[in-house]
Each structure stands twice: as structure tokens, then as C-alpha cells.
Design a protein around this motif. Structure first.
Motif, PDB file in Angstrom:
ATOM      1  N   LYS A  34      12.776  10.232 -45.887  1.00 43.41           N
ATOM      2  CA  LYS A  34      12.424   8.943 -46.496  1.00 43.41           C
ATOM      3  C   LYS A  34      11.191   9.079 -47.382  1.00 43.41           C
ATOM      4  O   LYS A  34      11.132   8.522 -48.484  1.00 43.41           O
ATOM      5  CB  LYS A  34      12.128   7.888 -45.419  1.00 43.41           C
ATOM      6  N   ASP A  35      10.181   9.802 -46.876  1.00 39.81           N
ATOM      7  CA  ASP A  35       8.912   9.921 -47.603  1.00 39.81           C
ATOM      8  C   ASP A  35       9.025  10.758 -48.870  1.00 39.81           C
ATOM      9  O   ASP A  35       8.213  10.609 -49.780  1.00 39.81           O
ATOM     10  CB  ASP A  35       7.829  10.520 -46.703  1.00 39.81           C
ATOM     11  N   THR A  36       9.993  11.644 -48.917  1.00 40.52           N
ATOM     12  CA  THR A  36      10.117  12.522 -50.085  1.00 40.52           C
ATOM     13  C   THR A  36      11.201  12.009 -51.017  1.00 40.52           C
ATOM     14  O   THR A  36      10.916  11.287 -51.969  1.00 40.52           O
ATOM     15  CB  THR A  36      10.382  13.968 -49.633  1.00 40.52           C
ATOM     16  N   VAL A  37      12.422  12.316 -50.740  1.00 45.21           N
ATOM     17  CA  VAL A  37      13.542  11.923 -51.596  1.00 45.21           C
ATOM     18  C   VAL A  37      13.821  10.422 -51.508  1.00 45.21           C
ATOM     19  O   VAL A  37      14.096   9.772 -52.516  1.00 45.21           O
ATOM     20  CB  VAL A  37      14.812  12.734 -51.223  1.00 45.21           C
ATOM     21  N   GLY A  38      13.731   9.863 -50.330  1.00 47.77           N
ATOM     22  CA  GLY A  38      14.097   8.464 -50.114  1.00 47.77           C
ATOM     23  C   GLY A  38      13.315   7.488 -50.968  1.00 47.77           C
ATOM     24  O   GLY A  38      13.898   6.608 -51.619  1.00 47.77           O
ATOM     25  N   LYS A  39      12.008   7.609 -50.949  1.00 53.71           N
ATOM     26  CA  LYS A  39      11.187   6.682 -51.743  1.00 53.71           C
ATOM     27  C   LYS A  39      11.479   6.820 -53.235  1.00 53.71           C
ATOM     28  O   LYS A  39      11.514   5.830 -53.960  1.00 53.71           O
ATOM     29  CB  LYS A  39       9.698   6.927 -51.470  1.00 53.71           C
ATOM     30  N   GLN A  40      11.690   8.046 -53.675  1.00 53.52           N
ATOM     31  CA  GLN A  40      11.960   8.283 -55.096  1.00 53.52           C
ATOM     32  C   GLN A  40      13.282   7.656 -55.525  1.00 53.52           C
ATOM     33  O   GLN A  40      13.368   6.994 -56.555  1.00 53.52           O
ATOM     34  CB  GLN A  40      11.986   9.789 -55.383  1.00 53.52           C
ATOM     35  N   ILE A  41      14.308   7.860 -54.707  1.00 52.72           N
ATOM     36  CA  ILE A  41      15.632   7.359 -55.084  1.00 52.72           C
ATOM     37  C   ILE A  41      15.681   5.834 -55.014  1.00 52.72           C
ATOM     38  O   ILE A  41      16.299   5.185 -55.863  1.00 52.72           O
ATOM     39  CB  ILE A  41      16.743   8.022 -54.238  1.00 52.72           C
ATOM     40  N   VAL A  42      15.017   5.246 -54.042  1.00 57.05           N
ATOM     41  CA  VAL A  42      14.992   3.778 -53.936  1.00 57.05           C
ATOM     42  C   VAL A  42      14.234   3.191 -55.122  1.00 57.05           C
ATOM     43  O   VAL A  42      14.685   2.213 -55.734  1.00 57.05           O
ATOM     44  CB  VAL A  42      14.381   3.326 -52.589  1.00 57.05           C
ATOM     45  N   ARG A  43      13.109   3.768 -55.488  1.00 60.56           N
ATOM     46  CA  ARG A  43      12.339   3.263 -56.640  1.00 60.56           C
ATOM     47  C   ARG A  43      13.148   3.370 -57.927  1.00 60.56           C
ATOM     48  O   ARG A  43      13.151   2.445 -58.748  1.00 60.56           O
ATOM     49  CB  ARG A  43      11.028   4.028 -56.780  1.00 60.56           C
ATOM     50  N   ALA A  44      13.805   4.511 -58.109  1.00 61.17           N
ATOM     51  CA  ALA A  44      14.598   4.706 -59.329  1.00 61.17           C
ATOM     52  C   ALA A  44      15.742   3.699 -59.393  1.00 61.17           C
ATOM     53  O   ALA A  44      15.983   3.074 -60.436  1.00 61.17           O
ATOM     54  CB  ALA A  44      15.132   6.134 -59.394  1.00 61.17           C
ATOM     55  N   ALA A  45      16.452   3.516 -58.282  1.00 62.93           N
ATOM     56  CA  ALA A  45      17.588   2.594 -58.257  1.00 62.93           C
ATOM     57  C   ALA A  45      17.119   1.148 -58.450  1.00 62.93           C
ATOM     58  O   ALA A  45      17.744   0.384 -59.192  1.00 62.93           O
ATOM     59  CB  ALA A  45      18.363   2.743 -56.956  1.00 62.93           C
ATOM     60  N   ASP A  46      16.033   0.768 -57.803  1.00 61.31           N
ATOM     61  CA  ASP A  46      15.497  -0.588 -57.971  1.00 61.31           C
ATOM     62  C   ASP A  46      15.035  -0.838 -59.406  1.00 61.31           C
ATOM     63  O   ASP A  46      15.110  -1.960 -59.910  1.00 61.31           O
ATOM     64  CB  ASP A  46      14.332  -0.836 -57.012  1.00 61.31           C
ATOM     65  N   SER A  47      14.572   0.200 -60.056  1.00 59.80           N
ATOM     66  CA  SER A  47      14.051   0.086 -61.416  1.00 59.80           C
ATOM     67  C   SER A  47      15.144  -0.272 -62.421  1.00 59.80           C
ATOM     68  O   SER A  47      14.854  -0.896 -63.447  1.00 59.80           O
ATOM     69  CB  SER A  47      13.374   1.395 -61.810  1.00 59.80           C
ATOM     70  N   ILE A  48      16.377   0.098 -62.143  1.00 58.70           N
ATOM     71  CA  ILE A  48      17.471  -0.222 -63.075  1.00 58.70           C
ATOM     72  C   ILE A  48      17.558  -1.734 -63.259  1.00 58.70           C
ATOM     73  O   ILE A  48      17.449  -2.248 -64.371  1.00 58.70           O
ATOM     74  CB  ILE A  48      18.810   0.352 -62.570  1.00 58.70           C
ATOM     75  N   GLY A  49      17.753  -2.447 -62.172  1.00 58.69           N
ATOM     76  CA  GLY A  49      17.873  -3.902 -62.236  1.00 58.69           C
ATOM     77  C   GLY A  49      16.586  -4.573 -62.680  1.00 58.69           C
ATOM     78  O   GLY A  49      16.617  -5.566 -63.422  1.00 58.69           O
ATOM     79  N   ALA A  50      15.456  -4.038 -62.230  1.00 56.78           N
ATOM     80  CA  ALA A  50      14.166  -4.638 -62.595  1.00 56.78           C
ATOM     81  C   ALA A  50      13.954  -4.600 -64.110  1.00 56.78           C
ATOM     82  O   ALA A  50      13.467  -5.574 -64.701  1.00 56.78           O
ATOM     83  CB  ALA A  50      13.026  -3.919 -61.879  1.00 56.78           C
ATOM     84  N   ASN A  51      14.341  -3.509 -64.736  1.00 51.61           N
ATOM     85  CA  ASN A  51      14.169  -3.400 -66.187  1.00 51.61           C
ATOM     86  C   ASN A  51      15.164  -4.260 -66.950  1.00 51.61           C
ATOM     87  O   ASN A  51      14.832  -4.799 -68.009  1.00 51.61           O
ATOM     88  CB  ASN A  51      14.233  -1.941 -66.628  1.00 51.61           C
ATOM     89  N   GLN A  65      16.113  -4.493 -75.760  1.00 49.76           N
ATOM     90  CA  GLN A  65      16.731  -3.168 -75.936  1.00 49.76           C
ATOM     91  C   GLN A  65      15.865  -2.073 -75.318  1.00 49.76           C
ATOM     92  O   GLN A  65      16.378  -1.167 -74.659  1.00 49.76           O
ATOM     93  CB  GLN A  65      16.901  -2.854 -77.427  1.00 49.76           C
ATOM     94  N   ARG A  66      14.578  -2.162 -75.541  1.00 48.98           N
ATOM     95  CA  ARG A  66      13.670  -1.138 -75.019  1.00 48.98           C
ATOM     96  C   ARG A  66      13.752  -1.076 -73.495  1.00 48.98           C
ATOM     97  O   ARG A  66      13.814   0.007 -72.910  1.00 48.98           O
ATOM     98  CB  ARG A  66      12.231  -1.440 -75.468  1.00 48.98           C
ATOM     99  N   PHE A  67      13.807  -2.234 -72.840  1.00 52.44           N
ATOM    100  CA  PHE A  67      13.874  -2.243 -71.378  1.00 52.44           C
ATOM    101  C   PHE A  67      15.243  -1.791 -70.867  1.00 52.44           C
ATOM    102  O   PHE A  67      15.324  -1.165 -69.809  1.00 52.44           O
ATOM    103  CB  PHE A  67      13.492  -3.624 -70.831  1.00 52.44           C
ATOM    104  N   VAL A  68      16.291  -2.065 -71.610  1.00 51.56           N
ATOM    105  CA  VAL A  68      17.616  -1.571 -71.206  1.00 51.56           C
ATOM    106  C   VAL A  68      17.651  -0.049 -71.324  1.00 51.56           C
ATOM    107  O   VAL A  68      18.255   0.636 -70.479  1.00 51.56           O
ATOM    108  CB  VAL A  68      18.745  -2.242 -72.019  1.00 51.56           C
ATOM    109  N   LYS A  69      16.983   0.499 -72.323  1.00 51.97           N
ATOM    110  CA  LYS A  69      16.900   1.964 -72.435  1.00 51.97           C
ATOM    111  C   LYS A  69      16.121   2.549 -71.258  1.00 51.97           C
ATOM    112  O   LYS A  69      16.467   3.607 -70.736  1.00 51.97           O
ATOM    113  CB  LYS A  69      16.256   2.365 -73.767  1.00 51.97           C
ATOM    114  N   ILE A  70      15.084   1.863 -70.826  1.00 48.07           N
ATOM    115  CA  ILE A  70      14.332   2.305 -69.646  1.00 48.07           C
ATOM    116  C   ILE A  70      15.225   2.217 -68.412  1.00 48.07           C
ATOM    117  O   ILE A  70      15.214   3.123 -67.558  1.00 48.07           O
ATOM    118  CB  ILE A  70      13.035   1.486 -69.481  1.00 48.07           C
ATOM    119  N   ALA A  71      16.017   1.155 -68.314  1.00 53.57           N
ATOM    120  CA  ALA A  71      16.959   1.016 -67.193  1.00 53.57           C
ATOM    121  C   ALA A  71      17.948   2.180 -67.181  1.00 53.57           C
ATOM    122  O   ALA A  71      18.263   2.735 -66.117  1.00 53.57           O
ATOM    123  CB  ALA A  71      17.699  -0.316 -67.279  1.00 53.57           C
ATOM    124  N   ARG A  72      18.412   2.563 -68.351  1.00 55.14           N
ATOM    125  CA  ARG A  72      19.335   3.701 -68.445  1.00 55.14           C
ATOM    126  C   ARG A  72      18.651   4.981 -67.977  1.00 55.14           C
ATOM    127  O   ARG A  72      19.244   5.789 -67.262  1.00 55.14           O
ATOM    128  CB  ARG A  72      19.853   3.839 -69.878  1.00 55.14           C
TER     129      ARG A  72
END
Length: 140
Positions: A34-51, A65-72
Motif C-alpha cells: 500500500k505504501d509503495t505501489v498502492g498510494k501511487q496507483i490510487v493517486r494516479a487513478a484519482d487524478s484522471i477524474g479530478a482533472n 483541453q489542458r486538464f484533459v491532457k493531464i488526465a490522459r
């Protein structure tokens, strides 16, 4: 400029679905994972919708458009972490088979949304230019 609420966008709903499924998977991992891969993958996945949400709240199509590119980019990062989790035996084949269809659908929808925003920005720019190029008529 009227906008659709971001919660109603299919691309946003898919991003939420992916993030929630990843969260549920990571919750079951041991603390080190959780502390290594888990936190990274959750942050990345949450960032898609947030952006997607943040871009939708911006004033212009260009900002959106800029934020959709960040989501991608966040989707690509999520893919990276999923690969690392699979190689490290943190994900089962069953879990991968549940996540893969969401990712396979989300990726082209993000690109389609980006294309829509680019088209809308061009239309808006064309209308603006046409309006500014109209010269007032004078009576001589």
C-alpha cells in the motif's frame, strides 16, 4: 457558454469507476505494498477524474483541453502502476480482467473528449473572429 456538468460526462463516470475499483483492490494489500505501489496507483487513478472535473470548471475550452491532457497522462501513469502491480504479484488475473475493459474504454473516450474540446474551441474562435471582422455600415 453553457457546459454539461462533469458528473454527467461518460468519460468522467468511467474515470470514477476505474478509481473506485483500484481503491477497493489496494485496500486489501499489505502495508508495504500500500505504501509503495498502492498510494501511487490510487493517486494516479484519482487524478484522471479530478482533472476532468477541474478542466470542466475552467473558463475556456483551451484550459479545459489542458486538464484533459493531464488526465490522459494520469491514465498512462495508472497503466504503468497497474503493470508494476501485476509483475509484483499484487494483482490477480481476475482483477486485471475487470480493470482492462474500463481502461480500454476510457482511453478512447478521453481522446474523443479532447477532440470535441478542440473542435468547440475552433468554432468559438471562428465565431469570435467573424464578429470582430464585421465592420459597421455608415450612411453616406
Amino acid at each position: 457558454m453553457e457546459r454539461t456538468k462533469f458528473e454527467e460526462l461518460q468519460v468522467y463516470q468511467l474515470a470514477e469507476k476505474l478509481a473506485d475499483k483500484i481503491w477497493n483492490i489496494v485496500e486489501e494489500w499489505n502495508q508495504f505494498s500500500k505504501d509503495t505501489v498502492g498510494k501511487q496507483i490510487v493517486r494516479a487513478a484519482d487524478s484522471i477524474g479530478a482533472n476532468i472535473a477541474e478542466g470542466n470548471g475552467r473558463y475556456s475550452f483551451q484550459d479545459n483541453q489542458r486538464f484533459v491532457k493531464i488526465a490522459r497522462g494520469s491514465l498512462y501513469e495508472t497503466r504503468h502502476w497497474l503493470r508494476r502491480a501485476y509483475v509484483r504479484h499484487l494483482l490477480t488475473n481476475e482483477q486485471v480482467n475487470k480493470l482492462k475493459p474500463i481502461i480500454d474504454e476510457l482511453s478512447p473516450k478521453l481522446n474523443a473528449y479532447l477532440n470535441y474540446l478542440e473542435s468547440a474551441a475552433k468554432k468559438q474562435s471562428t465565431k469570435h473572429n467573424e464578429k470582430n471582422n464585421q465592420q459597421p455600415t455608415t450612411n453616406n
